[in-house]
Motif scaffolding. Structure first.
Motif, mmCIF file in Angstrom:
data_model
loop_
_atom_site.group_PDB
_atom_site.id
_atom_site.type_symbol
_atom_site.label_atom_id
_atom_site.label_comp_id
_atom_site.label_asym_id
_atom_site.label_seq_id
_atom_site.Cartn_x
_atom_site.Cartn_y
_atom_site.Cartn_z
ATOM 1 N N ASP A 5 24.611 40.855 13.514
ATOM 2 C CA ASP A 5 25.475 40.152 14.459
ATOM 3 C C ASP A 5 25.193 40.714 15.851
ATOM 4 O O ASP A 5 25.541 41.855 16.150
ATOM 5 N N ASN A 6 24.539 39.921 16.649
ATOM 6 C CA ASN A 6 24.139 40.402 17.981
ATOM 7 C C ASN A 6 25.152 40.064 19.074
ATOM 8 O O ASN A 6 24.879 40.299 20.253
ATOM 9 N N ARG A 7 26.281 39.523 18.673
ATOM 10 C CA ARG A 7 27.254 39.164 19.718
ATOM 11 C C ARG A 7 27.709 40.421 20.459
ATOM 12 O O ARG A 7 27.975 41.462 19.845
ATOM 13 N N ASP A 15 23.627 35.273 15.954
ATOM 14 C CA ASP A 15 22.262 35.801 15.982
ATOM 15 C C ASP A 15 21.741 35.988 17.411
ATOM 16 O O ASP A 15 20.845 36.785 17.671
ATOM 17 N N GLY A 16 22.317 35.226 18.312
ATOM 18 C CA GLY A 16 21.826 35.252 19.692
ATOM 19 C C GLY A 16 22.229 36.528 20.434
ATOM 20 O O GLY A 16 23.384 36.933 20.398
ATOM 21 N N ALA A 17 21.262 37.127 21.096
ATOM 22 C CA ALA A 17 21.531 38.386 21.814
ATOM 23 C C ALA A 17 21.959 38.096 23.255
ATOM 24 O O ALA A 17 21.510 37.113 23.865
ATOM 25 N N THR A 18 22.788 38.974 23.745
ATOM 26 C CA THR A 18 23.264 38.857 25.128
ATOM 27 C C THR A 18 22.264 39.519 26.079
ATOM 28 O O THR A 18 21.668 40.548 25.738
ATOM 29 N N ASP A 54 27.027 31.930 18.719
ATOM 30 C CA ASP A 54 25.798 32.194 17.978
ATOM 31 C C ASP A 54 25.740 33.680 17.629
ATOM 32 O O ASP A 54 25.486 34.528 18.483
#
Lengths: 147, 154
Positions: free
Chosen positions: A111-113, A136-139, A134
């Motif tokens: 979890d890349n949040r 999976d999406g990285a900040t 998302d």
């Protein structure tokens, strides 16, 4: 018997002596007495060889089988209970460990949040590129120079 | 039998509660995390990816898309630190990048990470094992991208 052979009785005399002996007729004749004695011995021996008390024996065997089964069941129960004293707490320990693992280390995947609480810069611009829907999406926290 | 059953049940319940309590206490006392900082030089031009960045490639591609075509790892540093401690990396432009672990949030169990990079300061919360990026500083016809990941240690 030896006396019988000595006297050499005829068949008829011998039969009469035997019938007298069987009928229990008293006679002073030695042959008749001998036959009476023999007849009594035979009767007694036949009476002695009466069948053994099978019913009683079988009852004893049944009682013994029942006693053995009861004893084995008791032993098994005692063993299972004494084993249960060890097994039950160990089972509880294993269950607690498994539940604890899922509760405390429940990692469902990457979890890349990222939640940006604050930022501070003296110059430049801060841009936060993210999609919190998302997992999976990285900040990306962009720090861009002005100009 | 019922007597034994009752005793065993009570004992089992006690062991279960004790173990659960011990686990929760042990977990609450855990205050170590592994911080990993990866410094990447990203630029346009000939496509390139450092072999060391392969594990990160999916995340990089999804995050930066077509902004860059070359990703070269400059340095990487990882360390297991306790609460309030940091991992520091020297950057090629002479500055330092610092990531500090500041514990776990009570409710969500997120890791608090503070970054210090020159005059830039930020505080974030991330999931254990998660990765985020700080980017924007210009370097050698490209940009420095710094990947930060934090994982709670058991």
């Amino acid at each position: 018997m030896s006396e019988i052979k000595k006297k050499r009785l005829s068949k008829r005399e011998l039969m009469a002596a035997m019938l007298d002996a069987d009928a229990g007729r008293r006679s002073d004749d030695a042959e008749v007495s001998a036959f009476a004695n023999l007849s009594q011995q035979i009767r007694q021996s036949v009476a002695d060889t009466s069948p053994p008390p099978f019913e009683l024996m079988w009852q004893g065997v049944e009682a013994r089988i029942e006693a053995n089964a009861r004893e084995a069941a008791n032993e098994k129960t005692a063993k299972s209970w004494s084993f249960g004293w060890f097994l039950a707490p160990i089972g509880a320990l294993v269950i607690a460990a498994v539940v604890g693992y899922f509760v405390f280390s429940g990692q469902e995947g990457l979890d890349n949040r990222c939640y940006v609480d604050s930022y501070d810069v003296e110059s430049g611009i801060i841009l936060v590129q993210q999609d919190l829907n998302d997992k999976d999406g990285a900040t990306v926290i962009w720090h861009l120079d002005e100009g | 039998m019922k007597k034994y059953l009752k005793k065993t049940s009570i004992l089992s319940a006690f062991v279960f509660l004790f173990t659960f309590f011990a686990l929760s206490v042990a977990k609450a006392q855990t205050s170590e995390a592994e911080l990993k900082i990866t410094v990447i030089h990203a630029k346009s031009g000939e496509p390139y990816l450092s072999p060391e960045l392969r594990p990160l490639w999916r995340t990089i591609r999804k995050t930066f898309g077509d902004q860059f075509s070359s990703y070269r790892q400059i340095t990487s540093k990882a360390g297991v630190v306790q609460e309030g401690k940091q991992v520091t990396v020297d950057l090629p432009d002479g500055t330092t990048f610092e990531a500090m672990y500041n514990g776990v949030t009570k409710k969500a169990g997120l890791l608090r990470v503070h970054l210090a990079f020159g005059e830039f300061r930020t505080k974030v919360r991330i999931h254990s094992g998660g990765t985020f990026f700080q980017a924007g500083r210009k370097y050698d016809k490209g940009t420095l991208i710094i990947a930060v990941s934090a994982t709670l240690k058991d």
